[in-house]
Write a protein that holds these residues in place. Structure first.
Motif, short mmCIF file in Angstrom:
data_model
loop_
_atom_site.label_atom_id
_atom_site.label_comp_id
_atom_site.label_asym_id
_atom_site.label_seq_id
_atom_site.Cartn_x
_atom_site.Cartn_y
_atom_site.Cartn_z
N VAL B 72 0.83 -1.21 0.00
CA VAL B 72 0.00 0.00 0.00
C VAL B 72 0.87 1.26 0.00
N SER B 73 1.97 1.23 0.75
CA SER B 73 2.80 2.44 0.81
C SER B 73 3.73 2.56 -0.40
N GLY B 74 3.74 1.56 -1.28
CA GLY B 74 4.50 1.67 -2.52
C GLY B 74 5.94 1.18 -2.42
N VAL B 75 6.31 0.61 -1.28
CA VAL B 75 7.67 0.10 -1.14
C VAL B 75 7.87 -1.11 -2.04
N LYS B 88 -2.10 10.56 0.01
CA LYS B 88 -0.76 10.46 0.54
C LYS B 88 -0.73 9.53 1.74
N ALA B 89 0.15 8.55 1.67
CA ALA B 89 0.25 7.59 2.76
C ALA B 89 1.42 7.95 3.66
N ALA B 90 1.18 8.02 4.95
CA ALA B 90 2.26 8.27 5.90
C ALA B 90 2.46 7.03 6.77
N PRO B 91 3.64 6.49 6.76
CA PRO B 91 3.88 5.30 7.54
C PRO B 91 4.36 5.63 8.95
N LEU B 92 3.72 5.01 9.91
CA LEU B 92 4.21 5.12 11.29
C LEU B 92 4.99 3.86 11.63
N ASP B 164 -0.40 15.58 7.73
CA ASP B 164 -1.74 15.54 7.11
C ASP B 164 -1.88 14.43 6.09
N PRO B 165 -1.69 13.21 6.52
CA PRO B 165 -1.80 12.11 5.55
C PRO B 165 -3.26 11.82 5.22
N ASP B 166 -3.48 11.19 4.06
CA ASP B 166 -4.81 10.70 3.74
C ASP B 166 -4.95 9.27 4.23
N ILE B 167 -3.79 8.63 4.33
CA ILE B 167 -3.76 7.24 4.78
C ILE B 167 -2.68 7.12 5.85
N LEU B 168 -3.04 6.60 6.98
CA LEU B 168 -2.06 6.43 8.05
C LEU B 168 -1.78 4.94 8.21
N ILE B 169 -0.51 4.60 8.14
CA ILE B 169 -0.14 3.19 8.20
C ILE B 169 0.57 2.92 9.52
N ILE B 170 -0.02 2.07 10.33
CA ILE B 170 0.54 1.83 11.66
C ILE B 170 0.90 0.36 11.81
N ASP B 171 2.16 0.10 12.04
CA ASP B 171 2.62 -1.26 12.25
C ASP B 171 2.99 -1.42 13.72
N ILE B 189 -4.45 9.96 17.03
CA ILE B 189 -4.90 8.96 16.05
C ILE B 189 -6.42 8.95 15.96
N ARG B 190 -7.08 9.14 17.11
CA ARG B 190 -8.55 9.27 17.10
C ARG B 190 -8.99 10.45 16.25
N GLU B 191 -8.29 11.56 16.41
CA GLU B 191 -8.61 12.75 15.61
C GLU B 191 -8.54 12.44 14.12
N PHE B 192 -7.48 11.73 13.75
CA PHE B 192 -7.33 11.33 12.34
C PHE B 192 -8.54 10.56 11.89
N LYS B 193 -8.95 9.63 12.74
CA LYS B 193 -10.07 8.77 12.39
C LYS B 193 -11.33 9.61 12.20
N ASP B 194 -11.54 10.55 13.13
CA ASP B 194 -12.72 11.40 13.04
C ASP B 194 -12.70 12.26 11.78
N ARG B 195 -11.49 12.61 11.35
CA ARG B 195 -11.37 13.46 10.16
C ARG B 195 -11.57 12.68 8.87
N GLY B 196 -11.68 11.36 8.99
CA GLY B 196 -11.91 10.56 7.79
C GLY B 196 -10.64 10.00 7.15
N VAL B 197 -9.53 10.11 7.86
CA VAL B 197 -8.29 9.54 7.35
C VAL B 197 -8.39 8.01 7.39
N ILE B 198 -7.95 7.39 6.30
CA ILE B 198 -7.94 5.92 6.27
C ILE B 198 -6.82 5.41 7.16
N ILE B 199 -7.13 4.44 7.99
CA ILE B 199 -6.08 3.90 8.86
C ILE B 199 -5.90 2.41 8.56
#
Lengths: 261, 251
Positions: B72-75, B88-92, B164-171, B189-199
Motif C-alpha cells: 500500500v505504501s509503494g515500497v 498520501k500515505a504516511a507510515p508510522l 496531514d496524511p490521507d492514509i495512516l499506516i501503523i505497524d 490517532i482518534r482525531e485522524f479517524k474522526d477526520r476521515g483519514v484511512i487507517i
C-alpha cells in the motif's frame, strides 16, 4: 522508458531530501573533528606533500608546474573515486529506510556523488593556494571549470548507480571495485606525465575516462594546450555512456532491489 | 481510497542464496541451473477501503501483514494484481528509521519530513507544531544521540503525524513515550479517524484492533482467511488461536 520519466520526476519531487542528505554528509564529516572543515583543505595538501616528496625528483623536470599538476590530478581523482566508492554502499546502508518508506531510491547514490562534489569544490581552495605559490597562473579557461565538474559528476553518477545496484545482488562487487580503483588510480596519469608511458599504453590511455577528465581539469586551470577537441569529445561521450548504462541497470532492477536488501 | 485487486507478492527463494559472485560464476560455468522456488508472501488479495475506514490487519507471524502495508505504501510493487491508492500515505512504521544520531532534533525534523516527501516550505510551516506536540522545545538543538529512546520516539511520532496524511499506516506502534505522551498520541490517532483519514493498523493486540477499526482482515500464509466486521473476524481468529490452535500445538 516510462520508468525513466517517472523516476526523474520523483527525484525532483524529493529534492528537499536530496538537499538534506547532502547537508547531513557535510555536517557529519566535519563537525566532530577538532580542525573541522579545515581537514577538507589539509587532506589534499598532505597528499600533495607525500607525492611531491617521492616523485618530484623523478618527474619534476619533465612536467611543467609539477605541484599544480599533481594536486589537480589528486583532487579530481578523489572527487570521482571517493564519491563512487561511498556510493557503492548507498542502497545497502539505507536498507532500513528503503524497506519501510517509499522513496525514489536513485536519490541515495545521487546524494553521495553530490556531497563528493561539495568536497571537491572546497578542495579547490588549497589547489589555488598551491598554484599561487608555484607560479601557475589561472587563465580565462577557468570558465570551463563548471563544465568539467559537470561531466565528471554525470560520469560518477552513472558509475555509482551501476556499482550500488550490482552491490545489492553481489556483495563482492564492493571489494572488486575497491581493487579496481587502486589500479585505475595508477593508470590515470596523476603524478607522472603520459609521455613516460610506452606508445601502446598511451593509446590505451584514451580509453581511460579519468585521463580525459583530469586533462580537461588541468586545461581549465593552467595549461591551455590540453584543451583539445579529443579530450572534450571523449569526456562528454564517456559521461553520457556511463549515465546511460547506470540508469538502465538501475531502472531494470529498481523493483527487484527490495527483495535483496 | 485504497483498492487492491488480486494482489500477489512473491519472494523468489533461491535454494541456497548465492550472494557471492564467485559461486554464481562457478555454477554458471558448470551449467547448474539455480533452483528457484517462489514463496508467496501475499496471494490473491483483494480489498477495498473507503474514506473514514480503519482496517485492522491480523494474523500469525509471517502471514504477510507487513508485506501488505509495504504494497500500500509503494515500497513493494506486486508481481500480480492491481493496486490503486488515492492520497498520501504516511507510515508510522519503525518511526525512527529516518533519523540520524549525529544531527540535532531540528535537523532531524527536516530530514525526516523530507523523507516523507515534503518541501522545505511545507516543513517550515509545520515546524513549530511538530516541536510543540513533541514537547521537546528545550532539546531541539541537541544532537539526537543525547536523547532518550522515549524522546526520539516522541519526535518521530510528531513528525509522522503532522504531515496531514490521507492514509495512516501503523505497524504495531500505536502509542509511544511515557503515559502522558501515550494518551496524547492515542488522541491524535482518534482525531485522524474522526477526520476521515484511512487507517491501516497491524497489531496482535485484539483490544486495540477492536477499539480502533471498523473492518478487519485476517491473513494466513499470505491469503485472505476472513474479512469483515471486527467482532466476527476477531471472534473466529481467537477461537482458532486459543481453542483449536492451542490444542493442535500441544500435540
Amino acid at each position: 522508458m516510462v520508468n525513466t520519466f517517472e523516476e526523474t520526476g520523483e527525484i525532483l519531487r524529493y529534492r528537499e531530501l536530496l538537499r538534506n542528505l547532502v547537508l547531513r554528509d557535510v555536517k557529519i564529516r566535519y563537525k566532530r573533528s577538532a580542525l573541522g572543515f579545515l581537514w577538507v583543505m589539509l587532506d589534499p595538501l598532505l597528499m600533495l606533500l607525500i607525492f611531491y616528496a617521492i616523485f618530484a625528483g623523478l618527474f619534476g623536470r619533465s612536467v611543467g608546474q609539477y605541484p599544480a599538476y599533481v594536486m589537480s590530478g589528486l583532487i579530481m581523482w578523489q572527487f570521482f573515486s571517493q564519491g563512487t566508492k561511498v556510493a557503492s554502499l548507498a542502497f545497502l546502508q539505507n536498507r532500513n529506510l528503503i524497506n519501510k518508506i517509499y522513496l525514489p531510491k536513485a536519490i541515495f547514490p545521487l546524494s553521495v556523488v553530490a556531497s563528493s562534489s561539495v568536497h571537491f569544490i572546497f578542495s579547490l581552495i588549497p589547489l589555488f593556494i598551491i598554484m599561487l605559490f608555484s607560479g601557475a597562473k589561472l587563465g580565462l579557461n577557468l570558465v570551463l571549470l563548471p563544465f568539467v565538474v559537470g561531466i565528471v559528476f554525470v560520469f560518477s553518477y552513472g558509475v555509482a548507480l551501476t556499482v550500488s545496484t550490482l552491490a545489492v545482488f553481489f556483495h563482492d562487487v564492493i571489494y572488486i571495485y575497491d581493487v579496481l580503483l587502486l589500479g585505475w588510480m595508477y593508470l590515470s596519469a596523476i603524478f607522472y606525465p603520459v609521455s613516460i608511458l610506452p606508445w601502446k599504453l598511451q593509446v590505451l590511455m584514451s580509453f581511460n575516462p579519468l585521463y580525459h577528465f583530469i586533462s580537461l581539469f588541468r586545461a581549465s586551470l593552467y595549461d591551455p594546450s590540453l584543451l583539445t577537441a579529443g579530450h572534450i569529445f571523449s569526456g562528454v561521450a564517456f559521461a553520457v555512456l556511463s549515465l546511460l548504462a547506470g540508469w538502465i541497470i538501475y531502472c531494470r532492477n529498481r523493483d527487484r532491489l527490495i527483495f535483496y536488501l | 481510497m485504497i483498492a487492491l485487486q488480486g494482489v500477489s507478492v512473491g519472494y523468489r527463494l533461491v535454494e541456497e542464496r548465492r550472494r557471492s559472485f564467485q559461486a554464481h560464476v562457478i555454477n554458471y560455468i558448470k551449467g547448474r541451473r539455480v533452483k528457484r522456488q517462489t514463496l508467496w508472501a501475499l496471494r490473491d488479495i483483494s480489498l477495498e477501503i473507503g474514506l473514514g475506514d480503519s482496517l485492522g490487519i491480523i494474523g500469525p507471524n509471517g502471514a504477510g501483514k507487513s508485506t501488505l502495508l509495504k504494497v500500500v505504501s509503494g515500497v513493494i510493487k506486486p508481481a500480480e494484481g492491481r493496486v490503486n491508492v488515492g492520497g498520501k500515505a504516511a507510515p508510522l512504521i519503525e518511526l525512527a528509521a529516518g533519523f540520524d544520531d549525529e544531527l540535532t532534533g531540528r535537523e532531524n525534523i527536516f530530514l525526516n519530513a523530507s523523507i516523507l516527501g515534503f518541501s522545505r516550505r511545507d516543513i517550515e510551516q509545520r515546524f513549530d507544531r511538530i516541536v510543540d506536540f513533541s514537547e521537546l522545545r528545550d532539546f531541539i538543538d541537541t544532537p539526537l544521540k543525547n536523547y532518550s529512546s522515549g524522546m526520539t520516539a516522541r519526535l518521530a511520532f510528531s513528525v509522522a503525524t503532522e504531515v496531514d496524511p490521507d492514509i495512516l499506516i501503523i505497524d504495531e506502534v500505536l502509542a509511544v513515550g511515557d503515559a502522558h505522551f501515550r494518551q496524547k498520541s492515542k488522541e491524535r490517532i482518534r482525531e485522524f479517524k474522526d477526520r476521515g483519514v484511512i487507517i491501516l493498523f497491524v497489531s496482535h493486540d485484539m483490544e486495540q484492533v477492536r477499539s480502533l477499526c471498523n473492518k478487519v482482515l485476517w491473513l494466513d500464509h499470505g491469503r485472505t482467511r476472513m474479512q469483515g466486521g471486527p467482532e466476527e473476524v476477531i471472534a473466529e481468529y481467537e477461537k482458532e488461536v486459543t481453542g483449536d490452535g492451542a490444542v493442535r500445538a500441544f500435540r
